[in-house]
Design a protein around this motif. Structure first.
Motif, PDB file in Angstrom:
ATOM      1  N   UNK A   5       0.855  -1.189   0.000  1.00 12.23           N
ATOM      2  CA  UNK A   5       0.000   0.000   0.000  1.00 12.23           C
ATOM      3  C   UNK A   5       0.890   1.238   0.000  1.00 12.23           C
ATOM      4  N   UNK A  46      -4.861  -1.501  -7.915  1.00 11.39           N
ATOM      5  CA  UNK A  46      -5.779  -0.397  -7.661  1.00 11.39           C
ATOM      6  C   UNK A  46      -4.970   0.887  -7.776  1.00 11.39           C
ATOM      7  N   UNK A  47      -5.380   1.755  -8.674  1.00  9.96           N
ATOM      8  CA  UNK A  47      -4.617   3.006  -8.827  1.00  9.96           C
ATOM      9  C   UNK A  47      -5.551   4.167  -9.114  1.00  9.96           C
ATOM     10  N   UNK A  82      -7.205   3.880  -4.233  1.00 12.35           N
ATOM     11  CA  UNK A  82      -5.877   4.237  -3.734  1.00 12.35           C
ATOM     12  C   UNK A  82      -4.840   3.281  -4.318  1.00 12.35           C
ATOM     13  N   UNK A  84      -2.774   0.522  -4.403  1.00 10.48           N
ATOM     14  CA  UNK A  84      -2.626  -0.728  -3.657  1.00 10.48           C
ATOM     15  C   UNK A  84      -2.346  -1.827  -4.681  1.00 10.48           C
ATOM     16  N   UNK A  86      -1.669  -5.933  -5.173  1.00 11.69           N
ATOM     17  CA  UNK A  86      -1.653  -7.291  -4.636  1.00 11.69           C
ATOM     18  C   UNK A  86      -1.153  -8.238  -5.711  1.00 11.69           C
TER      19      UNK A  86
ATOM     20  N   UNK B   1      -9.668 -13.216  -9.970  1.00 12.92           N
ATOM     21  CA  UNK B   1      -9.184 -12.278  -8.962  1.00 12.92           C
ATOM     22  C   UNK B   1      -9.931 -10.964  -9.138  1.00 12.92           C
ATOM     23  N   UNK B   3     -10.942  -7.179  -7.133  1.00 10.05           N
ATOM     24  CA  UNK B   3     -10.643  -6.235  -6.062  1.00 10.05           C
ATOM     25  C   UNK B   3     -11.814  -5.282  -5.908  1.00 10.05           C
ATOM     26  N   UNK B   5     -13.045  -1.802  -3.725  1.00 12.33           N
ATOM     27  CA  UNK B   5     -12.497  -0.657  -3.008  1.00 12.33           C
ATOM     28  C   UNK B   5     -13.648   0.136  -2.388  1.00 12.33           C
ATOM     29  N   UNK B  44      -6.711 -11.027   0.258  1.00 11.22           N
ATOM     30  CA  UNK B  44      -5.902  -9.897   0.718  1.00 11.22           C
ATOM     31  C   UNK B  44      -6.838  -8.840   1.274  1.00 11.22           C
ATOM     32  N   UNK B  79      -3.075  -6.259   5.680  1.00 11.32           N
ATOM     33  CA  UNK B  79      -2.224  -5.080   5.859  1.00 11.32           C
ATOM     34  C   UNK B  79      -3.081  -3.894   6.290  1.00 11.32           C
ATOM     35  N   UNK B  80      -2.390  -2.892   6.816  1.00 13.88           N
ATOM     36  CA  UNK B  80      -3.074  -1.646   7.140  1.00 13.88           C
ATOM     37  C   UNK B  80      -3.056  -0.746   5.925  1.00 13.88           C
ATOM     38  N   UNK B  82      -6.090   1.711   3.173  1.00 17.00           N
ATOM     39  CA  UNK B  82      -7.492   1.986   2.870  1.00 17.00           C
ATOM     40  C   UNK B  82      -8.245   0.664   2.745  1.00 17.00           C
ATOM     41  N   UNK B  86      -9.150  -7.893  -1.913  1.00 17.15           N
ATOM     42  CA  UNK B  86      -8.878  -8.681  -3.114  1.00 17.15           C
ATOM     43  C   UNK B  86      -9.074 -10.153  -2.779  1.00 17.15           C
ATOM     44  N   UNK B 272     -12.123   3.997 -15.127  1.00 23.73           N
ATOM     45  CA  UNK B 272     -11.298   5.172 -14.909  1.00 23.73           C
ATOM     46  C   UNK B 272     -11.961   6.468 -15.360  1.00 23.73           C
TER      47      UNK B 272
END
Lengths: 281, 281
Positions: A5, A46-47, A82, A84, A86, B1, B3, B5, B44, B79-80, B82, B86, B272
């Motif tokens: 992250x 993730x972007x 954000x 992130x 993986x 897979x 993700x 958010x 994740x 993880x820490x 936002x 995933x 996007x």
């Protein structure tokens, strides 16, 4: 499967190629510590926005490393959010894969490479220090950790336990001992010296980075004494492996320095500790 | 897979159990559209803080669905960061898995369930509307999409192409046509009617949700005309499957409504695009 992250595992503004490299390297390190041969991966990205230049750099870092280990990208997901990343890597191993739980009292404790340099390198990155060869060396140790895949493969059949060091030698050694149901004595004076770190930090700071720094992605492993001679053969040409302690009966990790018990102030990385972000600038 | 958010794929403040359910459901939907049997998963989880109550709810939503499909969690990372989740699910299929690329001119186009209800449900969630049965029904369609695993399995050997609808019927149909190298005619009047949506929205809005809404996680598939009779047998007891068009030669998707060409204003979800967040409240 590892997730990194922005602002937690790497500083905001880190070069995209370094982010791509890191996302895969930390996974290869996990597989290396099991003695597995990395084979294929999936990627979730993730972007915040579709930035072609950023993506080009990211791909360069990711696929440069993937190609070196012949890891194929077989799928994944790309979303807006954000920053992130993986990555999940699947690896193959015929038999005798390494675990954390096989250490036995009397086994010797080893570590590859020079733990602490990565954490010192993060300090260079955060402090914008990039002038001297020592500073540049440490930065690279943080930004481009070397997954010890070849070493991990060579340790199969020799090491009794292994894991990669991501949260710090001390914390990770406690995990290994916990999984193996035994204890360890760690000889602080035996930790490998880093010329670059000694040029920039006090002895005490060097020890702190080495034991509690994290992000090393070196392999910590235990070896029955009978296998010590073979170790020098299989690690020939790879990273230096240094004996830093011994596995004992009991629980927990005892450190000694110059013959006396040694206690760290801050012991390693806790993923949910407050105010301990790695990489936030 | 896949993700998901917070603030992009689900609104901030979404119940933890719904987040856990969703993270797995969207993956099961992908496997369903390939006719695969889901088998194991990795997870994740990036979350701002270790909140036991939240984690308990998340686990309830995730494992409730995982247990229903006998999917085992075999690894992952926490993880820490936002709130980003995933999940990768591996599925098994003996032979004849479904792809997007097998549609041929003359094949009939079908969709399961009632597309558009999920997007309408998101509008209910965002608007805080939770009073009438229609509102509650739509909310659930967004929050708890049903992965069409049984249907997907049944379609193997029958359907020529399949995919799950996540970004909207129109956009996803264009993807299917692109992958298959053909075109499609879609009959807007044939879209399945939703009693709940008709109670709350104009006809035009219903059509818009159905074609461009996204988040449906229904299966869109093409069927050689010779297999239409078998369809009613294999889908017995499952979701209604509705014929909504036909595959043709050429490129792109043509829609007709009441005998006239029909053009959508906004066609589907672009990951996007600016200012098009789903779920930001």
């Amino acid at each position: 499967m590892d997730t990194i992250v922005e602002g937690v595992h790497f500083p905001a503004g880190t070069d995209a190629a370094d982010v791509g490299y890191r996302a895969l390297a930390v996974n290869l390190s996990d597989l290396a510590a099991m003695g597995a041969q990395p084979s294929w991966m999936t990627l979730s990205l993730s972007l915040p926005q579709a930035n072609e230049q950023w993506l080009g750099g990211f791909a360069q870092g990711l696929f440069g490393l993937a190609d070196a280990y012949q890891v194929a990208l077989i799928g994944g997901d790309t979303v807006r959010g954000p920053l992130v990343v993986t990555v999940q890597v699947a690896g193959l191993v015929d038999t005798g894969w390494l675990t954390r739980s096989g250490a036995r009292p009397g086994d010797l404790l080893f570590i590859s490479g020079v733990p602490g340099e990565a954490a010192a390198g993060l300090a260079m990155v955060q402090g914008g220090r990039n002038q001297t060869p020592a500073e540049q060396h440490l930065r690279q140790r943080f930004l481009r950790p070397t997954p010890r895949v070849t070493l991990g493969n060579a340790l199969r059949g020799l090491a009794s336990a292994a894991m990669d060091v991501s949260d710090g030698v001390l914390v990770d050694l406690e995990k290994l001992c916990g999984a193996s149901g035994c204890a360890a004595r760690l000889d602080v004076d035996a930790l490998p010296a880093s010329t670059a770190m000694q040029a920039l930090f006090s002895n005490d700071d060097c020890v702190h980075y080495a034991l509690a720094g994290g992000d090393d992605y070196e392999i910590m492993f235990t070896l029955p004494a009978a296998h010590v001679r073979e170790l020098s053969v299989v690690t020939d040409g790879g990273p230096v492996c240094t004996r830093i302690g011994v596995i004992t009966e009991g629980r927990g990790v005892e450190c000694s320095r110059q013959g006396r018990p040694f206690v760290m102030r801050q012991r390693g990385y806790d993923h949910f500790a407050q105010g301990k972000d790695r990489g936030t600038t």
